[in-house]
Design a protein around this motif. Sequence first.
Motif, PDB file in Angstrom:
ATOM      1  N   SER A 151      -3.576   0.313   9.429  1.00 48.93           N
ATOM      2  CA  SER A 151      -3.525  -0.671   8.469  1.00 48.93           C
ATOM      3  C   SER A 151      -4.307  -1.700   8.531  1.00 48.93           C
ATOM      4  CB  SER A 151      -1.894  -1.390   8.305  1.00 48.93           C
ATOM      5  OG  SER A 151      -1.960  -2.460   7.684  1.00 48.93           O
ATOM      6  N   TYR A 152      -4.903  -2.306   7.702  1.00 46.63           N
ATOM      7  CA  TYR A 152      -5.726  -3.570   7.876  1.00 46.63           C
ATOM      8  C   TYR A 152      -5.143  -4.622   8.386  1.00 46.63           C
ATOM      9  CZ  TYR A 152      -9.234  -1.081   5.024  1.00 46.63           C
ATOM     10  OH  TYR A 152     -10.030  -0.217   4.451  1.00 46.63           O
ATOM     11  N   ALA A 153      -3.824  -4.796   8.375  1.00 43.03           N
ATOM     12  CA  ALA A 153      -2.958  -6.084   8.760  1.00 43.03           C
ATOM     13  C   ALA A 153      -2.809  -5.790  10.239  1.00 43.03           C
ATOM     14  CB  ALA A 153      -1.689  -6.087   7.844  1.00 43.03           C
ATOM     15  N   TRP A 154      -2.716  -4.558  10.888  1.00 43.19           N
ATOM     16  CA  TRP A 154      -2.128  -4.279  12.232  1.00 43.19           C
ATOM     17  C   TRP A 154      -3.123  -5.124  13.132  1.00 43.19           C
ATOM     18  CZ3 TRP A 154      -3.801  -2.077  16.890  1.00 43.19           C
ATOM     19  CH2 TRP A 154      -2.871  -1.736  17.665  1.00 43.19           C
ATOM     20  N   THR A 155      -2.521  -5.595  14.114  1.00 39.80           N
ATOM     21  CA  THR A 155      -3.333  -6.023  15.392  1.00 39.80           C
ATOM     22  C   THR A 155      -2.503  -5.502  16.610  1.00 39.80           C
ATOM     23  OG1 THR A 155      -1.961  -8.070  15.984  1.00 39.80           O
ATOM     24  CG2 THR A 155      -3.534  -8.428  14.125  1.00 39.80           C
ATOM     25  N   SER A 156      -3.470  -5.615  17.721  1.00 34.21           N
ATOM     26  CA  SER A 156      -2.704  -5.009  19.006  1.00 34.21           C
ATOM     27  C   SER A 156      -1.702  -6.152  19.660  1.00 34.21           C
ATOM     28  CB  SER A 156      -3.796  -5.375  20.219  1.00 34.21           C
ATOM     29  OG  SER A 156      -4.266  -6.557  20.223  1.00 34.21           O
ATOM     30  N   ASP A 157      -1.212  -7.154  18.770  1.00 33.55           N
ATOM     31  CA  ASP A 157       0.023  -7.885  19.476  1.00 33.55           C
ATOM     32  C   ASP A 157       0.901  -7.498  18.513  1.00 33.55           C
ATOM     33  OD1 ASP A 157      -1.356  -9.676  21.153  1.00 33.55           O
ATOM     34  OD2 ASP A 157      -2.422 -10.893  19.418  1.00 33.55           O
ATOM     35  N   CYS A 158       0.995  -6.531  17.453  1.00 33.32           N
ATOM     36  CA  CYS A 158       1.933  -6.041  16.638  1.00 33.32           C
ATOM     37  C   CYS A 158       3.364  -5.849  17.568  1.00 33.32           C
ATOM     38  CB  CYS A 158       1.718  -4.979  15.811  1.00 33.32           C
ATOM     39  SG  CYS A 158       2.750  -4.273  14.819  1.00 33.32           S
ATOM     40  N   LYS A 159       4.453  -6.367  16.730  1.00 31.56           N
ATOM     41  CA  LYS A 159       5.707  -6.175  17.308  1.00 31.56           C
ATOM     42  C   LYS A 159       6.581  -5.227  16.323  1.00 31.56           C
ATOM     43  CE  LYS A 159       5.984 -10.511  20.076  1.00 31.56           C
ATOM     44  NZ  LYS A 159       6.705 -11.544  20.340  1.00 31.56           N
ATOM     45  N   TYR A 160       7.683  -4.500  16.903  1.00 28.60           N
ATOM     46  CA  TYR A 160       8.224  -3.602  15.877  1.00 28.60           C
ATOM     47  C   TYR A 160       9.801  -3.934  16.116  1.00 28.60           C
ATOM     48  CZ  TYR A 160       3.936  -0.804  15.782  1.00 28.60           C
ATOM     49  OH  TYR A 160       2.556  -0.587  15.783  1.00 28.60           O
ATOM     50  N   ARG A 161      10.583  -3.710  15.381  1.00 25.04           N
ATOM     51  CA  ARG A 161      12.191  -3.514  15.472  1.00 25.04           C
ATOM     52  C   ARG A 161      12.542  -2.337  14.873  1.00 25.04           C
ATOM     53  NH1 ARG A 161      10.982  -6.716  18.653  1.00 25.04           N
ATOM     54  NH2 ARG A 161      12.161  -8.739  19.134  1.00 25.04           N
ATOM     55  N   PHE A 162      13.416  -1.372  15.412  1.00 26.34           N
ATOM     56  CA  PHE A 162      13.778  -0.311  14.938  1.00 26.34           C
ATOM     57  C   PHE A 162      15.414  -0.355  14.493  1.00 26.34           C
ATOM     58  CE2 PHE A 162      10.751   0.573  18.248  1.00 26.34           C
ATOM     59  CZ  PHE A 162       9.691   0.645  17.371  1.00 26.34           C
ATOM     60  N   PHE A 163      15.716  -0.081  13.248  1.00 27.31           N
ATOM     61  CA  PHE A 163      17.231  -0.490  13.122  1.00 27.31           C
ATOM     62  C   PHE A 163      17.758   0.942  12.477  1.00 27.31           C
ATOM     63  CE2 PHE A 163      15.505  -4.770  12.444  1.00 27.31           C
ATOM     64  CZ  PHE A 163      16.620  -5.347  13.138  1.00 27.31           C
ATOM     65  N   ARG A 164      19.001   1.217  13.123  1.00 30.27           N
ATOM     66  CA  ARG A 164      19.785   2.491  12.650  1.00 30.27           C
ATOM     67  C   ARG A 164      20.928   1.770  11.692  1.00 30.27           C
ATOM     68  NH1 ARG A 164      21.547   6.407  15.214  1.00 30.27           N
ATOM     69  NH2 ARG A 164      19.456   6.896  15.487  1.00 30.27           N
ATOM     70  N   ASN A 220       0.867  -1.038   0.065  1.00 27.49           N
ATOM     71  CA  ASN A 220       0.137  -0.141  -0.129  1.00 27.49           C
ATOM     72  C   ASN A 220       0.844   1.270  -0.091  1.00 27.49           C
ATOM     73  OD1 ASN A 220      -2.529  -1.273   0.059  1.00 27.49           O
ATOM     74  ND2 ASN A 220      -2.508  -1.497   2.143  1.00 27.49           N
ATOM     75  N   ASN A 221       1.122   1.732  -1.086  1.00 28.87           N
ATOM     76  CA  ASN A 221       2.100   2.852  -1.355  1.00 28.87           C
ATOM     77  C   ASN A 221       1.628   4.059  -0.462  1.00 28.87           C
ATOM     78  OD1 ASN A 221       3.174   1.464  -3.445  1.00 28.87           O
ATOM     79  ND2 ASN A 221       2.395   2.494  -5.013  1.00 28.87           N
ATOM     80  N   SER A 222       2.817   4.463   0.522  1.00 20.98           N
ATOM     81  CA  SER A 222       2.355   5.243   1.586  1.00 20.98           C
ATOM     82  C   SER A 222       3.773   6.416   1.426  1.00 20.98           C
ATOM     83  CB  SER A 222       2.433   4.801   2.752  1.00 20.98           C
ATOM     84  OG  SER A 222       1.225   3.929   2.790  1.00 20.98           O
TER      85      SER A 222
END
Length: 287
Positions: free
Chosen positions: A271-284, A259-261
């Motif tokens: 996002s339709y794919a997002w849930t409350s269990d979503c996890k993230y990783r942040f990379f420098r 979904n171009n953003s």
Amino acid sequence: MEIGMQIQKYWIDQLKPNRSPDWPNWVADKKQLHKQRGNSVVRITGKGEIYRSHEAGPHELKVDYKLGVVFFVKKGQSFYHEEEERKHRALFYKGKLIEDEAVEDLFNSEPLPVIESIGEEDKRSVRFEYDRRAAVQYAERWWNDYNPEYRRFDNDCTNYVSQCLRAGGAPMRGAASKSVGWWYQNGQYSYSWAVAHSLRWYLSGSNQGLKGKELESPKELLPGDVICYDFEGDGKWDHNTIVVNKDSDGMPLVNAHTNNSRQRYWSYEDSYAWTSDCKYRFFRIGN
């Protein structure tokens, strides 16, 4: 009334304050999320493009179109534009619009590939100076378009992010094994180049050249850095974005494909794919 004019009228009506809540409306939902963050969406503009239509039954016509929306957002005393494109399908019966729905793009639903470590013979010192500005410029140029020098994928998010990293000077290595390294060559590519799950683990596992340093907070990210998303929290990494800006609170705004953003708020709760269990990783990225 012509098909295009009916779709236009539908969206004008959908953005009225007294719209029917029974119809799903991601544009209004995004506006509400901005309000919850303390932002004000002062103007919304949109443009639609019909790309396919077909008869679905007696007197029924299905019309597929791409909806591009620009949100003019006020955050404190600053302003920025957030842009997003989504696919929609409208159903007409006897020439009248009776239903409209967003067509959800799936994020990397294929089985996870096996990733191998770099062999000892390939473990040579590879250093590079990451040009964040060049990476962001590339991300801005191609956020809603596709560079013909590269393949286009149905799930294009990681291919797009990899192109941005390459534009910033990230060195490729590992060709021509798809399960080794990070590379693109003559239409062939490593899993880490094009598969979200693979790039996430490549960034955290690489010890030279392109590699990522995990950060604790999204506020630590800089333009040109990468965010990885596991929407269901099941250990399968589904999506990647590249940071292109930060809002007045210091939170990242990201660009992405599938979904171009453009300049989308980093958390992806809209996002339709997002849930409350979503996890993230942040990379420098880079040094």
